[in-house]
Design an enzyme around this catalytic site. Structure first.
Site, PDB file in Angstrom:
ATOM      1  N   GLU A  90       0.811  -1.218   0.000  1.00 15.44           N
ATOM      2  CA  GLU A  90       0.000   0.000   0.000  1.00 15.44           C
ATOM      3  C   GLU A  90       0.845   1.269   0.000  1.00 15.44           C
ATOM      4  O   GLU A  90       1.949   1.276   0.529  1.00 15.44           O
ATOM      5  CB  GLU A  90      -0.848   0.043   1.273  1.00 15.44           C
ATOM      6  N   CYS A 103       3.124   8.272   2.253  1.00 20.08           N
ATOM      7  CA  CYS A 103       3.555   7.245   3.196  1.00 20.08           C
ATOM      8  C   CYS A 103       3.843   5.984   2.368  1.00 20.08           C
ATOM      9  O   CYS A 103       2.939   5.450   1.729  1.00 20.08           O
ATOM     10  CB  CYS A 103       2.400   7.038   4.174  1.00 20.08           C
ATOM     11  N   CYS A 110       5.855  -7.979   7.174  1.00 17.59           N
ATOM     12  CA  CYS A 110       6.824  -7.472   8.144  1.00 17.59           C
ATOM     13  C   CYS A 110       7.114  -8.581   9.151  1.00 17.59           C
ATOM     14  O   CYS A 110       6.229  -9.343   9.515  1.00 17.59           O
ATOM     15  CB  CYS A 110       6.247  -6.254   8.870  1.00 17.59           C
ATOM     16  N   CYS A 114       4.498  -6.932  15.656  1.00 19.14           N
ATOM     17  CA  CYS A 114       3.757  -6.120  16.630  1.00 19.14           C
ATOM     18  C   CYS A 114       2.278  -6.516  16.501  1.00 19.14           C
ATOM     19  O   CYS A 114       1.708  -6.449  15.409  1.00 19.14           O
ATOM     20  CB  CYS A 114       3.928  -4.628  16.340  1.00 19.14           C
ATOM     21  N   CYS A 117      -0.559  -4.306  14.839  1.00 16.69           N
ATOM     22  CA  CYS A 117      -0.330  -3.796  13.482  1.00 16.69           C
ATOM     23  C   CYS A 117      -0.803  -4.821  12.455  1.00 16.69           C
ATOM     24  O   CYS A 117      -0.437  -5.994  12.515  1.00 16.69           O
ATOM     25  CB  CYS A 117       1.160  -3.511  13.307  1.00 16.69           C
ATOM     26  N   HIS A 213       5.521   3.429  21.638  1.00 16.69           N
ATOM     27  CA  HIS A 213       4.258   2.840  22.121  1.00 16.69           C
ATOM     28  C   HIS A 213       4.260   2.403  23.579  1.00 16.69           C
ATOM     29  O   HIS A 213       3.188   2.093  24.138  1.00 16.69           O
ATOM     30  CB  HIS A 213       3.801   1.651  21.261  1.00 16.69           C
ATOM     31  N   CYS A 330      -2.951   2.006   8.146  1.00 11.79           N
ATOM     32  CA  CYS A 330      -2.119   0.899   8.607  1.00 11.79           C
ATOM     33  C   CYS A 330      -2.468  -0.485   8.061  1.00 11.79           C
ATOM     34  O   CYS A 330      -2.903  -1.364   8.801  1.00 11.79           O
ATOM     35  CB  CYS A 330      -2.162   0.826  10.130  1.00 11.79           C
TER      36      CYS A 330
END
Ligand code: SAH
Length: 350
Positions: A90, A103, A110, A114, A117, A213, A330
């Site tokens: 994206e 972005c 990934c 996390c 996410c 975070h 996200c």
């Protein structure tokens, strides 16, 4: 697996090599068409037709437009791009008063895991090439017209510092060939210390954002698993090194999760870290993702958390959730296109 070389993987020298049998001005025409005008090879009308045909085969585009969504009012524009190997990533373009920011993604999937996410929930598939990253910027720049694309943030899918060479290659191109100043390029990282240290040795002082975070290891180990390898005190040392080397102000990203990291104790610990590093905090309520059984902090809770920071002389800005109506937040667009929801355990409420 060998990756397809696409048009923005080439620098000027390698384009010149491709055209070594042609007069030198053809390289300039090709370069201008690709970089200044963001054109498809077939559309570069300064080149002879036959040559365009040959080059179109040699210089394929990396990104195929699979889904494109524009929010009401046009301020958020999002793409899901198909890649040559069939994967998808994206890109989001956001217009604000006085600036337009893209972005970009640096990996398909990934490995950082996390839990909150959407990309972390998918797992890692592959690194993007420099050309795949640069093309995201070019496509967004063209779509932004007549507005000028002013900022690039590496906050899309993936951990950019886990794909250092390709990402830094893109940073150089964005700076040198697309003309963005270093401070308008922001690297966002989960906190990979070796990558931050390496950035401190580079000659381009770009902006650094660390997705913190949580300000205690106990909580951060749970939210951001890589913290077990790179705990907060070591991470803070690496950040200090970068700030000293670059002269840039550091920022921390903080996604507020209801009842988890929005407590006064966390605000206190965060404020003391910020004081030491003279860092700024970007607060954003957690965006819901399919696999994570918690919600974002309420808007009153976000304001309260900001107040706790401001009272301790820590600079904190609340970021609006952009584009939730078009799945722009996200990794949501890709998640909404694939079936199979995964589930991640809820973090303990504090
Ligand atoms: N891997 C890099 C860049 C990609 S994530 C990093 O960790 O910084 C970009 C930002 O979005 C990070 O701050 C990340 O923590 C945040 N983020 C991820 N999922 C989110 C969610 N569901 N809600 C709000 N922010 C989220």
């Amino acid at each position: 697996m060998s990756q397809t070389i696409t048009r923005y993987d080439h620098d000027r020298e390698s384009l010149a090599e491709l055209l070594h049998e042609h007069p030198a001005y053809r390289v300039d025409q090709l370069w201008r068409g690709l970089y200044d005008d963001g054109l498809d090879v077939e559309a570069i009308s300064t080149l002879p037709k036959g040559l365009r045909g040959d080059l179109a085969t040699l210089l394929p585009a990396a990104l195929e437009n699979r889904v494109e969504r524009i929010s009401e009012g046009g301020e958020t524009h999002k793409w899901l791009w198909g890649l040559p190997d069939g994967d998808a990533v994206e890109t989001v373009l956001m217009h604000y008063t006085g600036r337009s920011t893209v972005c970009v993604s640096s990996q398909a999937g990934c490995a950082m895991a996390c839990g909150f996410c959407a990309t972390g929930q998918e797992g890692f598939r592959r690194h993007l090439t420099t050309g795949e990253i640069v093309e995201q910027v070019i496509r967004a720049r063209e779509a932004a017209k007549p507005r000028r694309l002013s900022n690039v943030v590496f906050m899309g899918m993936g951990e950019p510092l886990a794909n250092y060479d390709a990402t830094w290659g893109a940073v150089r191109r964005i700076h040198a060939d697309l003309g963005l100043s270093a401070r308008h390029i922001t690297m966002s990282t989960v906190g990979l210390i070796p990558g931050i240290r390496r950035m401190a040795t580079e000659d381009l002082p770009i902006s650094l954002a660390v997705s913190l975070h949580a300000a205690t290891d106990e909580l951060r180990n749970e939210l951001v698993p890589i913290n077990k390898r790179y705990p907060i005190s070591d991470l803070a040392d690496a950040c200090q090194e970068y700030v000293d080397a670059s002269g840039r102000r550091l920022s921390f990203e903080w996604a507020l999760i209801d009842g988890v990291n929005d407590t006064e104790d966390q605000a206190k610990a965060l404020a003391s870290l910020c004081k030491r590093l003279r860092a700024h905090v970007n607060l954003i309520p957690l965006n819901p993702t399919p696999g994570y059984p918690t919600i974002g902090t309420s808007s009153d809770g976000v304001k309260q958390f900001q107040r706790w920071l401001l009272d301790r002389n820590t600079n904190a800005t609340i970021r609006r959730n952009r584009g939730t109506d078009i799945d722009a937040a996200c990794g949501q667009l890709r998640a909404s296109q694939s079936s199979g929801e995964q589930s991640v355990a809820a973090p303990r409420r504090r």
